[in-house]
Enzyme design. Sequence first.
Site, mmCIF file in Angstrom:
data_model
loop_
_atom_site.group_PDB
_atom_site.id
_atom_site.type_symbol
_atom_site.label_atom_id
_atom_site.label_comp_id
_atom_site.label_asym_id
_atom_site.label_seq_id
_atom_site.Cartn_x
_atom_site.Cartn_y
_atom_site.Cartn_z
ATOM 1 N N HIS A 174 0.820 -1.216 0.000
ATOM 2 C CA HIS A 174 0.000 0.000 0.000
ATOM 3 C C HIS A 174 0.853 1.265 0.000
ATOM 4 C CE1 HIS A 174 0.754 1.035 4.270
ATOM 5 N NE2 HIS A 174 0.823 -0.280 4.440
ATOM 6 N N ASP A 175 0.415 2.242 -0.771
ATOM 7 C CA ASP A 175 1.007 3.582 -0.797
ATOM 8 C C ASP A 175 2.451 3.615 -1.287
ATOM 9 O OD1 ASP A 175 -1.290 5.088 0.558
ATOM 10 O OD2 ASP A 175 -0.829 3.570 2.055
ATOM 11 N N GLY A 216 4.806 -1.443 2.509
ATOM 12 C CA GLY A 216 4.014 -0.229 2.394
ATOM 13 C C GLY A 216 4.827 1.047 2.497
#
Length: 269
Positions: A121-122, A139
């Site tokens: 994520h991200d 992440g």
Amino acid sequence: MKQLISTKAEIHPDAKIGNNVTVEAFAKIDKDVVIEDGTWIGANAVIFPGARIGKDCKIFPGAVISAQPQDLKFNGEYSTVEIGDRTTVREYVTINRGTAARGVTSVGNDTLLMAYSHLGHDVSVGNHCVVSNSVQLAGEVVLEDWVVIGGMSAVHQFCRIGAHAMVSGMSGVLSDVAPFTKVFGLPVAYMGINIVGLKRRGFSRQQIDNIHEIYRAIYQQGRNISQAVEYIQSYLDPTPEMGQIISFIKQSKRGIVKSSIGQTASVES
């Protein structure tokens, strides 16, 4: 609008599919997905809501794009995955969408994500990067432009890898990797500058020598990182590459990697 879409593909009516897009059998494209002109979607690829895929990309069989993040803090907030133009996503790559931290997982233009690699994520991956087979990016990792990561390497959450850096295969990245450098190991250590990559990208002999002189001051002359930065700014001729390196070091939150001889190279040292 010309499209080559298999009758065996599953495409949500709200998905936006551009011109000259090919979607092979058993691919699944969900709602709130945008696929721009000329992109090819291979068999059994799954593209979840929030995906934005640019022009002339290639998404190979089994890839999963924009699945929910594997983050216990995720609370269902809206987020996306954004992929630039001419990027290739090979077999069984997984790209999780963002969270409240950044809201988007992004991949730039002309980047290659090889088979079985994972973007958490991200994550932010720049332009012209190569992420080799089975590389795992946790992440909120950041890869600047022209980064190359060798196969089966892993990058710790929040780490940043500077432009034109190379991480050798089977490595573990626990700290930030400064621009133009080459690192290897578990955890990675500084092994020199990425001379081969810089030559391939048109850096002059003088530019390479200047970069080498900066990293000699950081890693090979007995200074801690703060002393090295002060020395570089006081005694070396300013260049765009120097500005890029100094800015990266000052912005580093995890400290830059150690040298191969064990010198600590963190901002606090």
